[in-house]
Design a protein around this motif. Structure first.
Motif, PDB file in Angstrom:
ATOM      1  N   ASP A  79       5.469   8.878  -7.586  1.00  0.00           N
ATOM      2  CA  ASP A  79       4.598   8.266  -6.575  1.00  0.00           C
ATOM      3  C   ASP A  79       5.240   7.015  -5.985  1.00  0.00           C
ATOM      4  O   ASP A  79       5.219   6.811  -4.769  1.00  0.00           O
ATOM      5  CB  ASP A  79       3.237   7.915  -7.174  1.00  0.00           C
ATOM      6  N   THR A  80       5.830   6.194  -6.840  1.00  0.00           N
ATOM      7  CA  THR A  80       6.498   4.983  -6.367  1.00  0.00           C
ATOM      8  C   THR A  80       7.682   5.338  -5.475  1.00  0.00           C
ATOM      9  O   THR A  80       7.891   4.722  -4.430  1.00  0.00           O
ATOM     10  CB  THR A  80       6.975   4.138  -7.568  1.00  0.00           C
ATOM     11  N   PHE A  81       8.435   6.344  -5.876  1.00  0.00           N
ATOM     12  CA  PHE A  81       9.577   6.788  -5.073  1.00  0.00           C
ATOM     13  C   PHE A  81       9.095   7.284  -3.714  1.00  0.00           C
ATOM     14  O   PHE A  81       9.690   6.971  -2.678  1.00  0.00           O
ATOM     15  CB  PHE A  81      10.329   7.893  -5.823  1.00  0.00           C
ATOM     16  N   ARG A  82       8.003   8.046  -3.705  1.00  0.00           N
ATOM     17  CA  ARG A  82       7.442   8.562  -2.454  1.00  0.00           C
ATOM     18  C   ARG A  82       6.999   7.394  -1.555  1.00  0.00           C
ATOM     19  O   ARG A  82       7.249   7.402  -0.352  1.00  0.00           O
ATOM     20  CB  ARG A  82       6.263   9.486  -2.764  1.00  0.00           C
ATOM     21  N   GLN A  83       6.372   6.385  -2.152  1.00  0.00           N
ATOM     22  CA  GLN A  83       5.949   5.211  -1.376  1.00  0.00           C
ATOM     23  C   GLN A  83       7.167   4.501  -0.788  1.00  0.00           C
ATOM     24  O   GLN A  83       7.144   4.081   0.373  1.00  0.00           O
ATOM     25  CB  GLN A  83       5.162   4.247  -2.257  1.00  0.00           C
ATOM     26  N   ARG A  84       8.214   4.356  -1.581  1.00  0.00           N
ATOM     27  CA  ARG A  84       9.428   3.684  -1.092  1.00  0.00           C
ATOM     28  C   ARG A  84      10.058   4.480   0.050  1.00  0.00           C
ATOM     29  O   ARG A  84      10.553   3.907   1.014  1.00  0.00           O
ATOM     30  CB  ARG A  84      10.455   3.505  -2.221  1.00  0.00           C
ATOM     31  N   GLN A  85      10.035   5.807  -0.066  1.00  0.00           N
ATOM     32  CA  GLN A  85      10.578   6.630   1.013  1.00  0.00           C
ATOM     33  C   GLN A  85       9.767   6.432   2.291  1.00  0.00           C
ATOM     34  O   GLN A  85      10.345   6.301   3.377  1.00  0.00           O
ATOM     35  CB  GLN A  85      10.552   8.117   0.618  1.00  0.00           C
ATOM     36  N   ASP A  86       8.447   6.391   2.157  1.00  0.00           N
ATOM     37  CA  ASP A  86       7.596   6.164   3.333  1.00  0.00           C
ATOM     38  C   ASP A  86       7.881   4.794   3.942  1.00  0.00           C
ATOM     39  O   ASP A  86       7.961   4.655   5.167  1.00  0.00           O
ATOM     40  CB  ASP A  86       6.112   6.277   2.959  1.00  0.00           C
ATOM     41  N   GLU A  87       8.043   3.781   3.094  1.00  0.00           N
ATOM     42  CA  GLU A  87       8.356   2.438   3.583  1.00  0.00           C
ATOM     43  C   GLU A  87       9.700   2.427   4.306  1.00  0.00           C
ATOM     44  O   GLU A  87       9.846   1.793   5.356  1.00  0.00           O
ATOM     45  CB  GLU A  87       8.369   1.438   2.430  1.00  0.00           C
ATOM     46  N   LEU A  88      10.682   3.126   3.742  1.00  0.00           N
ATOM     47  CA  LEU A  88      12.000   3.181   4.384  1.00  0.00           C
ATOM     48  C   LEU A  88      11.931   3.897   5.731  1.00  0.00           C
ATOM     49  O   LEU A  88      12.583   3.485   6.698  1.00  0.00           O
ATOM     50  CB  LEU A  88      13.011   3.870   3.471  1.00  0.00           C
TER      51      LEU A  88
END
Length: 138
Positions: A60-69
């Motif tokens: 989930d954190t990785f997915r959030q970081r991808q969305d932020e990027l």
């Protein structure tokens, strides 16, 4: 003879009793080993559950970081487009005759010679002198 049979049966009973005691002791030991294995299995299941939840949080954190990027990349692209437009506007302003004339006049007032001004602004000396005459500085 009956006494020997009775003694033999008594000895067999003692041997059977000893075997039953040994069997129950081994059964008790096996039960404790089985309980320890069950505890270890439960501990392993708890750790696996914890690891699964932790992995889910990481994903989930990785997915959030991808969305932020992705959002940052879009913002950068938008800002890049804005900067390109500003650069085009600045270039069109800097190429205007009024801006060149003002730059030539400012350089002349700072003490630069027409030849140096012409070289730094990529103009001919005649153009610089004409601009200076038009403004009355020469």
């Amino acid at each position: 003879m009956l006494q020997w049979a009775f003694i033999l049966l008594s000895c067999l009973e003692v041997v059977l009793l000893a075997l039953v005691i040994v069997f129950f002791q081994r059964l008790k030991r096996s039960e404790s080993v089985l309980n320890a294995l069950q505890d270890k299995q439960q501990n392993l299941l708890n750790k696996l559950d914890f690891n699964a939840r932790l992995e889910e949080q990481l994903v989930d954190t990785f997915r959030q970081r991808q969305d932020e990027l992705i959002n940052l990349a879009e913002d950068i692209e938008r800002k890049s487009d804005e900067l390109r437009e500003l650069i085009k506007q600045a270039e069109s302003i800097s190429h205007s005759p009024r801006t060149k004339r003002q730059a030539v006049l400012n350089a002349y007032r700072r003490g630069m010679k027409p030849r140096d001004i012409a070289r730094s602004m990529n103009l001919s000396v005649d153009e610089v002198e004409l601009m200076l005459m038009e403004t009355g500085s020469r």
